[in-house]
Design a protein around this motif. Structure first.
Motif, PDB file in Angstrom:
ATOM      1  N   PRO A  98       0.877  -1.289   0.037  1.00 13.35           N
ATOM      2  CA  PRO A  98       0.204  -0.040   0.027  1.00 13.35           C
ATOM      3  C   PRO A  98       0.829   1.116   0.020  1.00 13.35           C
ATOM      4  O   PRO A  98       0.355   2.185  -0.459  1.00 13.35           O
ATOM      5  N   LEU A  99       2.075   1.345   0.665  1.00 13.02           N
ATOM      6  CA  LEU A  99       2.889   2.489   0.626  1.00 13.02           C
ATOM      7  C   LEU A  99       3.443   2.708  -0.705  1.00 13.02           C
ATOM      8  O   LEU A  99       3.817   3.901  -0.950  1.00 13.02           O
ATOM      9  N   MET A 100       3.590   1.857  -1.750  1.00 13.49           N
ATOM     10  CA  MET A 100       3.965   2.005  -2.679  1.00 13.49           C
ATOM     11  C   MET A 100       3.126   3.159  -3.513  1.00 13.49           C
ATOM     12  O   MET A 100       3.598   3.683  -4.510  1.00 13.49           O
ATOM     13  N   THR A 101       1.976   3.241  -3.241  1.00 13.97           N
ATOM     14  CA  THR A 101       0.935   4.003  -3.927  1.00 13.97           C
ATOM     15  C   THR A 101       0.947   5.344  -3.432  1.00 13.97           C
ATOM     16  O   THR A 101      -0.142   6.068  -3.847  1.00 13.97           O
ATOM     17  N   ARG A 102       1.882   5.563  -2.482  1.00 12.96           N
ATOM     18  CA  ARG A 102       1.611   7.058  -1.477  1.00 12.96           C
ATOM     19  C   ARG A 102       2.684   8.092  -1.909  1.00 12.96           C
ATOM     20  O   ARG A 102       2.903   8.885  -1.095  1.00 12.96           O
ATOM     21  N   GLY A 103       2.994   7.925  -3.189  1.00 13.09           N
ATOM     22  CA  GLY A 103       4.196   8.957  -3.360  1.00 13.09           C
ATOM     23  C   GLY A 103       5.564   8.760  -3.371  1.00 13.09           C
ATOM     24  O   GLY A 103       5.748   7.435  -3.011  1.00 13.09           O
ATOM     25  N   PHE A 104       6.550   9.214  -3.758  1.00 12.13           N
ATOM     26  CA  PHE A 104       8.067   9.112  -3.744  1.00 12.13           C
ATOM     27  C   PHE A 104       8.439   8.594  -2.383  1.00 12.13           C
ATOM     28  O   PHE A 104       9.216   7.703  -2.172  1.00 12.13           O
ATOM     29  N   ARG A 105       8.343   9.553  -1.237  1.00 16.29           N
ATOM     30  CA  ARG A 105       8.926   9.488  -0.170  1.00 16.29           C
ATOM     31  C   ARG A 105       8.519   8.140   0.508  1.00 16.29           C
ATOM     32  O   ARG A 105       9.424   7.454   1.104  1.00 16.29           O
ATOM     33  N   LEU A 106       7.215   7.755   0.600  1.00 13.97           N
ATOM     34  CA  LEU A 106       6.643   6.503   1.218  1.00 13.97           C
ATOM     35  C   LEU A 106       7.282   5.319   0.202  1.00 13.97           C
ATOM     36  O   LEU A 106       7.290   4.235   0.933  1.00 13.97           O
TER      37      LEU A 106
END
Length: 154
Positions: A98-106
């Protein structure tokens, strides 16, 4: 060696593959990072307005839970238990994907977590855990067969 000499017996304890040693340290670093981020959330809750504090506390508590869960799974992995590898795999997938879809930093943090999952599933790690996986499969198969016999007897 001559024909009457035997090869020395292998030790009962398997050698741990290098990828699994790296995975252990990788996941320890992940657990410590989660606890470190939790500490920063707790500290930031004291520096922010009172309206923002509950959200920071909740995030900190969640990160403490993740850190402790990963730490416990690493302890199992360190002891050579299959359950540690499976727990870390599920934690990594549930947190990382799920964190892969939350922007570059996450997404960067997610990629690091997923690298930890990949380290757990290298060919050396699979061979290391193969006897435990085979025994667990055999036990589940025996339990299913016993349930079928018990159901047929009724």
């Amino acid at each position: 060696m001559g024909p009457d000499e035997q090869t020395p017996p292998q030790s009962a304890r398997q050698t741990v593959p290098h990828s699994l040693v790296v995975a252990r340290w990788w996941w320890i670093a992940t657990a410590l990072a989660a606890l470190g981020f939790a500490a920063s959330f707790f500290y930031n809750s004291t520096q922010r307005p009172a309206a923002e504090a509950p959200g920071l506390w909740a995030a900190g508590i969640a990160l403490v839970g993740i850190g402790l869960l990963v730490g416990f799974a690493v302890l199992q992995l360190w002891r050579g238990k299959l359950a540690g590898r499976l727990s870390l795999t599920w934690c990594g997938l549930i947190i990382g994907l799920p964190l892969m879809t939350r922007g570059f930093r996450l997404g960067l943090f997610a990629a690091l977590i997923l690298v930890g999952v990949a380290l757990l599933w290298t060919p050396g790690s699979i061979r290391f855990f193969a006897p435990q996986a085979k025994a667990a499969r055999a036990q589940r198969k025996a339990e299913r067969a016993a349930r079928r016999r018990q159901g047929a007897a009724k």
